[in-house]
Design a protein around this motif. Structure first.
Motif, PDB file in Angstrom:
ATOM      1  N   LEU A 167       0.834  -1.199   0.000  1.00  0.00           N
ATOM      2  CA  LEU A 167       0.000   0.000   0.000  1.00  0.00           C
ATOM      3  C   LEU A 167       0.873   1.255   0.000  1.00  0.00           C
ATOM      4  N   TYR A 168       1.935   1.249   0.791  1.00  0.00           N
ATOM      5  CA  TYR A 168       2.836   2.402   0.821  1.00  0.00           C
ATOM      6  C   TYR A 168       3.524   2.593  -0.532  1.00  0.00           C
ATOM      7  N   GLU A 169       3.918   1.506  -1.172  1.00  0.00           N
ATOM      8  CA  GLU A 169       4.577   1.608  -2.477  1.00  0.00           C
ATOM      9  C   GLU A 169       3.683   2.302  -3.506  1.00  0.00           C
ATOM     10  N   VAL A 170       2.367   2.108  -3.395  1.00  0.00           N
ATOM     11  CA  VAL A 170       1.413   2.725  -4.323  1.00  0.00           C
ATOM     12  C   VAL A 170       1.456   4.252  -4.227  1.00  0.00           C
ATOM     13  N   ILE A 171       1.620   4.789  -3.039  1.00  0.00           N
ATOM     14  CA  ILE A 171       1.537   6.242  -2.830  1.00  0.00           C
ATOM     15  C   ILE A 171       2.894   6.914  -2.661  1.00  0.00           C
ATOM     16  N   LYS A 172       3.938   6.138  -2.541  1.00  0.00           N
ATOM     17  CA  LYS A 172       5.271   6.659  -2.214  1.00  0.00           C
ATOM     18  C   LYS A 172       5.719   7.783  -3.146  1.00  0.00           C
ATOM     19  N   LYS A 173       5.656   7.582  -4.457  1.00  0.00           N
ATOM     20  CA  LYS A 173       6.134   8.603  -5.396  1.00  0.00           C
ATOM     21  C   LYS A 173       5.336   9.896  -5.265  1.00  0.00           C
ATOM     22  N   THR A 174       4.045   9.771  -5.045  1.00  0.00           N
ATOM     23  CA  THR A 174       3.201  10.966  -4.927  1.00  0.00           C
ATOM     24  C   THR A 174       3.575  11.787  -3.696  1.00  0.00           C
ATOM     25  N   ILE A 175       3.743  11.140  -2.551  1.00  0.00           N
ATOM     26  CA  ILE A 175       4.067  11.930  -1.363  1.00  0.00           C
ATOM     27  C   ILE A 175       5.483  12.491  -1.427  1.00  0.00           C
ATOM     28  N   GLU A 176       6.388  11.758  -2.111  1.00  0.00           N
ATOM     29  CA  GLU A 176       7.756  12.257  -2.235  1.00  0.00           C
ATOM     30  C   GLU A 176       7.849  13.471  -3.158  1.00  0.00           C
ATOM     31  N   THR A 188       5.601  15.895  -3.030  1.00  0.00           N
ATOM     32  CA  THR A 188       4.783  16.917  -2.381  1.00  0.00           C
ATOM     33  C   THR A 188       5.611  17.643  -1.321  1.00  0.00           C
ATOM     34  N   PRO A 189       5.952  18.914  -1.553  1.00  0.00           N
ATOM     35  CA  PRO A 189       6.851  19.632  -0.642  1.00  0.00           C
ATOM     36  C   PRO A 189       6.428  19.617   0.830  1.00  0.00           C
ATOM     37  N   PHE A 190       5.126  19.734   1.130  1.00  0.00           N
ATOM     38  CA  PHE A 190       4.746  19.788   2.544  1.00  0.00           C
ATOM     39  C   PHE A 190       4.827  18.417   3.235  1.00  0.00           C
ATOM     40  N   MET A 191       5.191  17.387   2.501  1.00  0.00           N
ATOM     41  CA  MET A 191       5.402  16.072   3.111  1.00  0.00           C
ATOM     42  C   MET A 191       6.803  15.928   3.713  1.00  0.00           C
ATOM     43  N   GLU A 192       7.677  16.894   3.466  1.00  0.00           N
ATOM     44  CA  GLU A 192       9.019  16.876   4.058  1.00  0.00           C
ATOM     45  C   GLU A 192       8.907  16.739   5.574  1.00  0.00           C
ATOM     46  N   GLY A 193       9.596  15.755   6.123  1.00  0.00           N
ATOM     47  CA  GLY A 193       9.595  15.543   7.561  1.00  0.00           C
ATOM     48  C   GLY A 193       8.373  14.796   8.087  1.00  0.00           C
ATOM     49  N   ALA A 194       7.511  14.337   7.193  1.00  0.00           N
ATOM     50  CA  ALA A 194       6.317  13.597   7.630  1.00  0.00           C
ATOM     51  C   ALA A 194       6.722  12.324   8.368  1.00  0.00           C
ATOM     52  N   HIS A 195       5.912  11.935   9.320  1.00  0.00           N
ATOM     53  CA  HIS A 195       6.123  10.710  10.084  1.00  0.00           C
ATOM     54  C   HIS A 195       5.225   9.637   9.460  1.00  0.00           C
ATOM     55  N   VAL A 196       5.834   8.596   8.889  1.00  0.00           N
ATOM     56  CA  VAL A 196       5.104   7.520   8.222  1.00  0.00           C
ATOM     57  C   VAL A 196       5.125   6.291   9.121  1.00  0.00           C
ATOM     58  N   ILE A 197       3.943   5.717   9.329  1.00  0.00           N
ATOM     59  CA  ILE A 197       3.811   4.517  10.153  1.00  0.00           C
ATOM     60  C   ILE A 197       3.205   3.411   9.288  1.00  0.00           C
ATOM     61  N   LEU A 198       3.896   2.278   9.212  1.00  0.00           N
ATOM     62  CA  LEU A 198       3.353   1.080   8.583  1.00  0.00           C
ATOM     63  C   LEU A 198       3.032   0.112   9.710  1.00  0.00           C
ATOM     64  N   GLU A 230       5.144  -2.580  13.995  1.00  0.00           N
ATOM     65  CA  GLU A 230       5.071  -1.335  13.238  1.00  0.00           C
ATOM     66  C   GLU A 230       6.467  -0.941  12.790  1.00  0.00           C
ATOM     67  N   ILE A 231       6.512  -0.296  11.660  1.00  0.00           N
ATOM     68  CA  ILE A 231       7.742   0.363  11.191  1.00  0.00           C
ATOM     69  C   ILE A 231       7.378   1.829  11.043  1.00  0.00           C
ATOM     70  N   SER A 232       8.214   2.711  11.572  1.00  0.00           N
ATOM     71  CA  SER A 232       7.945   4.142  11.374  1.00  0.00           C
ATOM     72  C   SER A 232       9.233   4.830  10.972  1.00  0.00           C
ATOM     73  N   PHE A 233       9.085   5.846  10.160  1.00  0.00           N
ATOM     74  CA  PHE A 233      10.247   6.595   9.686  1.00  0.00           C
ATOM     75  C   PHE A 233       9.823   8.012   9.329  1.00  0.00           C
ATOM     76  N   THR A 234      10.816   8.877   9.237  1.00  0.00           N
ATOM     77  CA  THR A 234      10.595  10.267   8.838  1.00  0.00           C
ATOM     78  C   THR A 234      10.919  10.394   7.363  1.00  0.00           C
ATOM     79  N   LEU A 235      10.038  11.036   6.634  1.00  0.00           N
ATOM     80  CA  LEU A 235      10.200  11.192   5.199  1.00  0.00           C
ATOM     81  C   LEU A 235      11.172  12.316   4.896  1.00  0.00           C
ATOM     82  N   ASN A 236      12.266  11.990   4.222  1.00  0.00           N
ATOM     83  CA  ASN A 236      13.246  12.972   3.778  1.00  0.00           C
ATOM     84  C   ASN A 236      13.146  13.103   2.277  1.00  0.00           C
TER      85      ASN A 236
END
Length: 104
Positions: free
Chosen positions: A64-73, A75-85, A96-102
């Motif tokens: 599911l994350y792979e489907v949306i990954k390119k779109t959020i990457e 999007t400038p306001f997604m910088e620093g977003a906290h992603v939780i799988l 859970e896996i969580s990471f900060t979007l760079n």
């Protein structure tokens, strides 16, 4: 329940206008719907536009994350977003896996 895994994105927004937020929300909904890999369950945004969240559920959080990954990457306001799988229902002990979007 089939769609027990989740992708949750929590982000700082901070823009005065709402359009970019709602445009991204609709794009994520379309991508998830078209993929057939789950459902876009909605979003939240603070009254002062300071932050927001997107919620998606399906049988495989990674796919599911792979489907949306390119779109959020893109999007400038997604910088620093906290992603939780989350790999199961919302209960204690679920992996859970969580990471900060760079975006750089």
């Amino acid at each position: 329940m089939v769609n027990q895994q989740a992708v949750i994105i929590v982000f700082n927004y901070g823009l005065e206008e709402d359009d970019p937020f709602y445009e991204l929300s609709e794009r994520l909904r379309e991508e998830v719907d078209e993929s057939g890999l789950g459902e876009y369950d909605g979003h939240e945004i603070a009254m002062d536009n300071s932050d927001g969240s997107f919620y998606m559920y399906g049988p495989d959080a990674k796919k599911l994350y792979e489907v949306i990954k390119k779109t959020i990457e893109k999007t400038p306001f997604m910088e620093g977003a906290h992603v939780i799988l989350r790999f199961g229902p919302p209960e204690p002990g679920v992996k859970e896996i969580s990471f900060t979007l760079n975006l750089n």
